[in-house]
Enzyme design. Sequence first.
Site, PDB file in Angstrom:
ATOM      1  N   TYR A  47      72.147  37.419  22.027  1.00  0.00           N
ATOM      2  CA  TYR A  47      72.515  38.838  22.128  1.00  0.00           C
ATOM      3  C   TYR A  47      73.056  39.190  23.508  1.00  0.00           C
ATOM      4  O   TYR A  47      72.513  38.752  24.525  1.00  0.00           O
ATOM      5  CB  TYR A  47      71.285  39.719  21.914  1.00  0.00           C
ATOM      6  CG  TYR A  47      70.766  39.780  20.503  1.00  0.00           C
ATOM      7  CD1 TYR A  47      71.608  39.991  19.423  1.00  0.00           C
ATOM      8  CD2 TYR A  47      69.399  39.661  20.268  1.00  0.00           C
ATOM      9  CE1 TYR A  47      71.100  40.073  18.136  1.00  0.00           C
ATOM     10  CE2 TYR A  47      68.880  39.748  18.976  1.00  0.00           C
ATOM     11  CZ  TYR A  47      69.742  39.957  17.922  1.00  0.00           C
ATOM     12  OH  TYR A  47      69.232  40.045  16.653  1.00  0.00           O
ATOM     13  N   LYS A  53      37.182  40.787  26.847  1.00  0.00           N
ATOM     14  CA  LYS A  53      38.051  41.882  26.390  1.00  0.00           C
ATOM     15  C   LYS A  53      39.478  41.370  26.171  1.00  0.00           C
ATOM     16  O   LYS A  53      39.830  40.281  26.650  1.00  0.00           O
ATOM     17  CB  LYS A  53      38.040  43.001  27.421  1.00  0.00           C
ATOM     18  CG  LYS A  53      38.635  42.582  28.767  1.00  0.00           C
ATOM     19  CD  LYS A  53      38.392  43.628  29.847  1.00  0.00           C
ATOM     20  CE  LYS A  53      39.023  43.192  31.155  1.00  0.00           C
ATOM     21  NZ  LYS A  53      38.507  43.968  32.300  1.00  0.00           N
TER      22      LYS A  53
HETATM   23  C1  LIG Z   1      38.064  43.087  33.319  1.00  0.00           C
HETATM   24  C2  LIG Z   1      36.885  43.427  34.114  1.00  0.00           C
HETATM   25  C3  LIG Z   1      36.186  42.423  34.811  1.00  0.00           C
HETATM   26  C4  LIG Z   1      36.645  41.001  34.894  1.00  0.00           C
HETATM   27  O1  LIG Z   1      37.534  40.859  35.951  1.00  0.00           O
HETATM   28  P1  LIG Z   1      38.121  39.409  36.336  1.00  0.00           P
HETATM   29  O2  LIG Z   1      38.899  39.657  37.562  1.00  0.00           O
HETATM   30  O3  LIG Z   1      38.957  38.995  35.193  1.00  0.00           O
HETATM   31  O4  LIG Z   1      36.955  38.523  36.535  1.00  0.00           O
HETATM   32  C5  LIG Z   1      35.035  42.793  35.462  1.00  0.00           C
HETATM   33  N1  LIG Z   1      34.590  44.081  35.438  1.00  0.00           N
HETATM   34  C6  LIG Z   1      35.251  45.059  34.801  1.00  0.00           C
HETATM   35  C7  LIG Z   1      34.717  46.444  34.831  1.00  0.00           C
HETATM   36  C8  LIG Z   1      36.412  44.770  34.126  1.00  0.00           C
HETATM   37  O5  LIG Z   1      37.066  45.759  33.492  1.00  0.00           O
END
Ligand SMILES: *Cc1c(COP(=O)(O)O)cnc(C)c1O
Length: 388
Positions: free
Chosen positions: A280, A37
């Site tokens: 800035y 993701k």
């Molecule tokens: C993002 C996510 C993960 C992965 O978590 P990590 O700590 O990056 O391994 C696992 N399960 C869900 C439901 C997530 O949203």
Amino acid sequence: MRRSSKTWVEISHSALTSNISAFRTHLGETGIMAVVKSNAYGHGLIETSKIADKAGVEWFGVDNVDEGLALRKNGIIKPILILGYTLNSRLRDCIDAGLSFVIYNTETVRALQLLKVRPIGRHPSKNIRAAFVHLKIETGTTRQGIAGAELRSLVRALKRTPGVVIEGVMTHYANIEDTTDSSYAELQLKRYHKAIKLLRDEGIDPPWKHTACSAAAILFPDTRFNLARIGIAMYGLWPSKETQKTAIHQKQKLRLTPALTWKTIIAQIKYVKKGTPVSYGLTYRVQHNAKLAILPIGYWDGYDRRRLSNTAEVLVRGQRCKIVGCICMNMCIIDVTNVRGVRPEDEVVIIGKQKTEEITADDLAAQIGTINYEIVTRINPLIQRIVH
Ligand SMILES: *Cc1c(COP(=O)(O)O)cnc(C)c1O
């Protein structure tokens, strides 16, 4: 190499594959869901997924339908689970592309009933699509999920919905990274087991049971079941210092190699007199006659203005150089007074190694009071990802 961009992200093929195979060894029989993701935590959705696919992961985890569709378009045929919220208006897209999605409210079940997915089995043709769903159990994270008390009625509604396959049952831990105390996770796990029992009473035993993110998968074997959702650690970053410490304490052999390097180049060099204000807001005045370099990146690229201005360091010719003055939208300024022979278009490392020096995502996170996850996911997705 002929450069075409003034900033780019390099992804190490060997680091990603070695992290995945380290998990393979660590997890034994448990399958791996590569969580890709948010542009694969900034590593490039397609680039990373292709590597993970070849490395043999069983599943992909994305946040939304569009990420899932992008994977399908790029030839990923393995199971994909949408972890985030799916709009009712996109359920049809999930079914058509064979994207599994998470379910936890009755409104979604109603929307599925309205779609009138054909019952499975009655028309045994290859074209029959089903809605593949994973039940998300609320076990104490107080986020996405169905509470135990409402689970039975949700499951019964699902059973009355033609064309639905309950493929998985899952939950997510609230406090697994930040602590060496596992008691809350144990409570959550207990509630999860209770949910599985309830499902069995209803005659349902989904083939995929999964609760573990990276930290849980690393430290707590009881959380693994037959699938672990591995995000941050696949990219070679530890979920937290505590996780790393505990893993070392447990004498684990798991080795993680960061896969991402973020680079830019020097756009201009200038010599300025002591007292000259920089950028800035005139928030910095040079302390001595100085040699400054202008970098063609800024907060648009994902380099945090409020917190990294006058704070962060980058690497030039193997030396650490400080950001001076305010980080602008597409530019920032560094002090290269002590670096010999700097020239325009010299390579600059923002995250990663150069000669013997290294700036990690963890360093930047610690400097500005956040977690490595936020540092890498904030790198602008439009920046080119180059796999090495
Ligand atoms: C993002 C996510 C993960 C992965 O978590 P990590 O700590 O990056 O391994 C696992 N399960 C869900 C439901 C997530 O949203």
